[in-house]
Write a protein that holds these residues in place. Structure first.
Motif, PDB file in Angstrom:
ATOM      1  N   LEU A   1       0.829  -1.203   0.000  1.00 12.73           N
ATOM      2  CA  LEU A   1       0.000   0.000   0.000  1.00 12.73           C
ATOM      3  C   LEU A   1       0.863   1.253   0.000  1.00 12.73           C
ATOM      4  CD1 LEU A   1      -2.795  -1.012   2.558  1.00 12.73           C
ATOM      5  CD2 LEU A   1      -2.832  -1.177   0.054  1.00 12.73           C
ATOM      6  N   ARG A   2       0.343   2.340  -0.554  1.00 11.50           N
ATOM      7  CA  ARG A   2       1.093   3.586  -0.712  1.00 11.50           C
ATOM      8  C   ARG A   2       0.513   4.657   0.212  1.00 11.50           C
ATOM      9  NH1 ARG A   2      -0.797   3.203  -6.710  1.00 11.50           N
ATOM     10  NH2 ARG A   2      -2.554   2.558  -5.380  1.00 11.50           N
TER      11      ARG A   2
ATOM     12  N   GLN B   1      -2.065   7.678  -0.719  1.00 10.94           N
ATOM     13  CA  GLN B   1      -2.966   7.221  -1.770  1.00 10.94           C
ATOM     14  C   GLN B   1      -3.879   6.109  -1.254  1.00 10.94           C
ATOM     15  OE1 GLN B   1      -0.926   6.658  -5.453  1.00 10.94           O
ATOM     16  NE2 GLN B   1      -2.671   5.730  -6.495  1.00 10.94           N
ATOM     17  N   ASP B   2      -3.253   5.095  -0.631  1.00 15.34           N
ATOM     18  CA  ASP B   2      -4.031   3.969  -0.104  1.00 15.34           C
ATOM     19  C   ASP B   2      -4.321   4.109   1.387  1.00 15.34           C
ATOM     20  OD1 ASP B   2      -4.024   2.626  -2.583  1.00 15.34           O
ATOM     21  OD2 ASP B   2      -1.997   1.877  -2.184  1.00 15.34           O
ATOM     22  N   TYR B   3      -3.502   4.872   2.094  1.00 17.03           N
ATOM     23  CA  TYR B   3      -3.756   5.102   3.521  1.00 17.03           C
ATOM     24  C   TYR B   3      -3.187   6.461   3.913  1.00 17.03           C
ATOM     25  CZ  TYR B   3       1.156   3.812   4.364  1.00 17.03           C
ATOM     26  OH  TYR B   3       2.530   3.767   4.373  1.00 17.03           O
TER      27      TYR B   3
ATOM     28  N   LEU C   1      -7.247   3.494   6.191  1.00 19.21           N
ATOM     29  CA  LEU C   1      -7.328   3.257   4.755  1.00 19.21           C
ATOM     30  C   LEU C   1      -8.146   4.351   4.088  1.00 19.21           C
ATOM     31  CD1 LEU C   1      -8.124  -0.576   4.685  1.00 19.21           C
ATOM     32  CD2 LEU C   1      -6.010   0.493   3.892  1.00 19.21           C
ATOM     33  N   THR C   2      -7.748   4.718   2.890  1.00 19.01           N
ATOM     34  CA  THR C   2      -8.602   5.572   2.062  1.00 19.01           C
ATOM     35  C   THR C   2      -9.595   4.668   1.342  1.00 19.01           C
ATOM     36  OG1 THR C   2      -7.137   5.377   0.159  1.00 19.01           O
ATOM     37  CG2 THR C   2      -6.711   7.187   1.708  1.00 19.01           C
TER      38      THR C   2
ATOM     39  N   GLU D   1      -9.792   4.333  -1.795  1.00 21.25           N
ATOM     40  CA  GLU D   1      -9.016   3.638  -2.825  1.00 21.25           C
ATOM     41  C   GLU D   1      -8.227   2.488  -2.228  1.00 21.25           C
ATOM     42  OE1 GLU D   1      -5.454   4.598  -6.084  1.00 21.25           O
ATOM     43  OE2 GLU D   1      -6.553   6.234  -5.119  1.00 21.25           O
ATOM     44  N   GLY D   2      -7.653   2.711  -1.034  1.00 19.39           N
ATOM     45  CA  GLY D   2      -6.893   1.658  -0.372  1.00 19.39           C
ATOM     46  C   GLY D   2      -7.764   0.483   0.020  1.00 19.39           C
TER      47      GLY D   2
ATOM     48  N   ARG E   1     -10.512  -0.471  -1.494  1.00 19.06           N
ATOM     49  CA  ARG E   1     -10.845  -1.216  -2.717  1.00 19.06           C
ATOM     50  C   ARG E   1      -9.666  -2.088  -3.153  1.00 19.06           C
ATOM     51  NH1 ARG E   1     -13.457   3.710  -4.034  1.00 19.06           N
ATOM     52  NH2 ARG E   1     -11.614   4.448  -5.162  1.00 19.06           N
ATOM     53  N   ARG E   2      -8.452  -1.564  -3.011  1.00 21.86           N
ATOM     54  CA  ARG E   2      -7.280  -2.333  -3.425  1.00 21.86           C
ATOM     55  C   ARG E   2      -7.106  -3.578  -2.555  1.00 21.86           C
ATOM     56  NH1 ARG E   2      -1.029  -0.139  -4.185  1.00 21.86           N
ATOM     57  NH2 ARG E   2      -0.160  -2.161  -4.775  1.00 21.86           N
TER      58      ARG E   2
END
Length: 765
Positions: free
Chosen positions: A241-242, A245-247, A258-259, A261-262, A264-265
């Motif tokens: 995870l980034r 962006q993701d968290y 988590l975001t 987007e995170g 969902r990933r």
């Protein structure tokens, strides 16, 4: 507010009058000291006992004189007037503010001996095992001079050794060990299994650290059960995870989430529909959050170290390895998985107690520290303690320079290395206080590149502390220490033997450098206090960057324009004032955290008192058998008809009752921990979170004891009971086969001054 201000001014005036009275008593003890010095040891000891009447000190001058003569004869240390005054204030129940190097170890031993001579058992509370063992042996001759006993409790002692040590009149022990022994004693099923003997007095060394900084750190006793460790797949997914962006990590570095987007990933890589579905929210989401916390917030060589394939936590407030301690709730396993180590077994919390709650169990609490004045409000608010300031024996000669401020961390760190190199070239000893292991090692590496030998003291080698600190004041020494503020050991100029004392004095004494301001000025002053002991010269200076945590967090939402010079330095009083403002903001934040956390903890502390009383009644009487035989008369008659001794029946009933009471309390703690984690979501309209938390806590606790009795009756009716007692294990009700202790590592004072949560990497290059 006018009346309130008047009240505290009156309290201050009363304290001042008491201090003047103490000085008069000390002055009056001088003649008595001269007279007692002519007598033999037995007569001096008898004089101290004769000064005590009805458990109180009736003749204070004679009492102090006897302690002074005994100290001179047994330790070769004649107490200064200010030390005797400090002893008197401790015996009155104050926290004394006494500068570093002014002889607090002797003061503590004299006061503890005084309490013991009045018939009180004393726990002299230290900040670590080393000081507990060292001081007990160092002060033993003084204590034994009066026919009293002294011992120490340290983490390596087994239950039998601890039980013996706690029988002493004066017991030196680290605060954590005292707390863990309380928790372990709350799991016993026979009174003879207890190790701790109740004490009347807690005399706390480094009182502000124990009573304020770490007061709300929970000590936890856990029992073994399969853990909720993240699987290897979850750990691998989270590792990819980034950040941003993701968290995202919140501004104070204490939470990560988590975001969208995170999330969902993670769902895509794990092949699930939703992390937040009913079937996943209590299992997979928990493990993902644990892995994310381990990945983003817990950093190797800052929060933990890895040594010989094992994970060891770092006690951030002291810069030491936290022996035999773990993180809770699967977090330990998550970090082990992150580091590719063998994942250890998880556990459930059996009991927990904060240091503040632990200290409030003592009928009398007093203490000593070099920075009590700055903690006056907290000591008064949370413990009802008063601070007495003890003057220095010799005037302070240390020069405290103005902060050196730089625009960036990189520019600041280059300046630190250059300043150390400049001072080292003169031969003057240098002590550098860093905030974590990684920072200390990066600084040491940068100094080695300049061919400067460095002694590093951090959590990786804290066993070598005594030797490193003993030499830190010697000619040409450069010592880099993490969290020097919590080490509790004085530095002597000229080395351990003082051979080069005069030469070091001529060079200006010890030079102390702080690599960043702490989040409270009290910790800054603790570091400064390592220089200038007993009237010695010395210097101190702090290097700060506008990127440091204390500035970033304390100055959040505020703008500051500054013009650095070519080296990045910002030489501006306005900027220094802004940094002081930022520190005051963080101090206020810490006080608010303390106040709010205290409100959450207090109700559980009150409920614990009820549980403790219930437990004591079950342990010390036949109440368990009486209750069970009344609720299940047929079963009681059956067991009596089987010819079982009354003692066997009472023990079996006690075992059953205590098992279910302890289980109910552990379940209650688990429920309330979950409630507290989500209270901001559960608070109802117009209800504050704390009010809702209290409402739930009262509701959940209301039927705890009765439910425990109901389950005990059920077990009593069904479990096998014979001459060996109740066989709970046959019904799957055995107590944990292994327990361990840990401190929950969420101290708001922890963390680096150099924004380590954003990554360190070659910060001194």
């Amino acid at each position: 507010m006018g009346a309130f201000d008047w009240f505290w001014k009156a309290m201050g005036a009363q304290s001042e009058r008491n201090d003047k009275k103490s000085k008069a008593i000390v002055d009056g003890s001088a003649a008595a000291t001269a007279d007692l010095a002519q007598l033999d040891d037995a007569a001096v000891a008898n004089a101290a006992r004769a000064a005590v009447a009805a458990g109180a000190i009736a003749d204070k001058p004679a009492f102090l004189a006897a302690l002074a003569v005994a100290s001179q004869r047994t330790l070769g240390m004649a107490p200064h007037h200010v030390q005797s005054q400090a002893v008197l204030r401790l015996l009155e129940g104050d926290v004394i503010h006494m500068a570093t190097g002014e002889g607090k170890t002797l003061v503590g031993a004299m006061a503890a001996t005084g309490f013991a001579l009045t018939g009180k058992r004393v726990h002299l509370v230290t900040v670590n095992n080393y000081l507990a063992g060292r001081d007990a042996e160092w002060m033993r001759p003084l204590v034994e001079f009066f026919g009293l006993s002294v011992d120490s409790v340290t983490e390596e002692l087994d239950a039998k050794q601890r039980r013996q040590a706690y029988q002493a009149d004066i017991v030196y022990a680290p605060v954590a060990e005292l707390g863990f022994d309380v928790l372990r004693d709350n799991q016993i099923t026979e009174r003879s299994q207890a190790v701790q003997a109740r004490a009347d007095v807690a005399l706390v060394d480094e009182a502000d650290s124990v009573l304020v900084d770490e007061a709300l750190v929970p000590l936890v006793l856990a029992g073994n059960r399969p853990g909720e460790a993240p699987t290897g797949q979850i750990t691998a997914v989270v590792a990819r995870l980034r950040e941003g962006q993701d968290y995202v990590i919140n501004d104070d570095g204490r939470a990560v989430s988590l975001t969208d987007e995170g999330a969902r990933r993670v769902e895509q890589e794990l092949g699930i529909d939703s992390l937040y579905s009913e079937e996943n929210i209590g299992t997979i989401l928990v493990k993902v959050n644990l892995a994310l916390h381990a990945r983003a917030l817990l950093i190797r060589d800052i929060h933990y170290i890895v040594n010989e394939g094992k994970l060891s936590l770092i006690d951030a407030s002291r810069g030491r390895v936290a022996q035999l301690q773990r993180w809770p709730d699967g977090l330990q396993a998550a970090v082990e998985a992150k580091e590719g180590l063998e994942v250890s077994e998880g556990g459930r919390i059996l009991d927990t107690i904060t240091l503040q709650e632990l200290m409030r169990r003592y009928p009398l609490v007093c203490g000593m520290t070099g920075t009590a004045v700055e903690a006056t409000d907290q000591l008064r608010e949370f413990y009802g303690l008063r601070v007495s300031v003890i003057e220095r024996n010799n005037p302070l000669q240390r020069v405290d320079e103005a902060d050196r401020v730089y625009a960036t961390i990189a520019e600041k760190n280059r300046a630190i290395v250059e300043e150390i190199e400049r001072i080292h070239a003169t031969g003057q000893p240098v002590l550098v206080g860093t905030h974590d292991v990684a920072e200390s090692e990066e600084l040491a590496a940068a100094l080695h590149e300049r061919e400067i030998a460095v002694n590093v003291l951090n959590a990786k080698n804290d066993a070598e502390e005594a030797g490193i600190i003993a030499q830190a004041g010697d000619l040409g020494r450069v010592t880099v220490s993490t969290q020097m503020a919590g080490r509790g050991t004085d530095i002597k100029l000229g080395g351990a033997d003082g051979a080069d004392h005069a030469e070091v004095i001529a060079l200006g004494g010890l030079a102390v450098i702080g690599t960043s301001r702490y989040r409270t000025s009290r910790l800054d002053n603790q570091l400064r206090g390592r220089a200038g002991r007993q009237g010695d010269p010395g210097t101190s200076v702090f290097f700060i960057s506008l990127e440091d945590d204390v500035v970033r967090q304390g100055g959040e939402d505020e703008s500051l324009s500054a013009r650095p010079d070519a080296s990045g330095r910002v030489d501006s009083k306005r900027v220094r004032d802004f940094i002081a403002h930022c520190q005051r903001v963080t101090e206020g934040q810490l006080l608010e955290i303390h106040s709010q956390t205290w409100k959450y903890n207090q109700l559980l502390a009150d409920q614990r008192i009820i549980i403790d009383e219930r437990r004591a009644n079950l342990l010390d009487s036949d109440q368990a058998w009486q209750e069970l035989s009344q609720r299940a008369p047929a079963r009681a008659a059956e067991l009596r008809d089987a010819g079982l001794d009354e003692e066997v029946l009472e023990r079996a009933a006690r075992t059953i009752m205590l098992y279910h009471l302890d289980l109910a309390w552990a379940d209650h703690l688990e429920v309330m921990d979950d409630v507290r984690e989500s209270i901001h979501l559960r608070a109802i309209a117009r209800e504050t979170p704390i009010a809702e938390y209290h409402r739930i806590a009262v509701r959940e606790f209301k039927h705890l004891a009765q439910d425990a009795v109901d389950k005990a009756v059920e077990t009593f009716n069904t479990v096998r009971i014979d001459a060996e007692g109740a066989h709970l294990e046959d019904a799957g009700l055995s107590r944990p086969s292994a327990t361990w202790t840990y401190m929950v590592s969420d101290n708001p004072l922890a963390g680096s001054g150099n924004s380590v949560l954003r990554g360190i990497g070659n910060i001194f290059r």
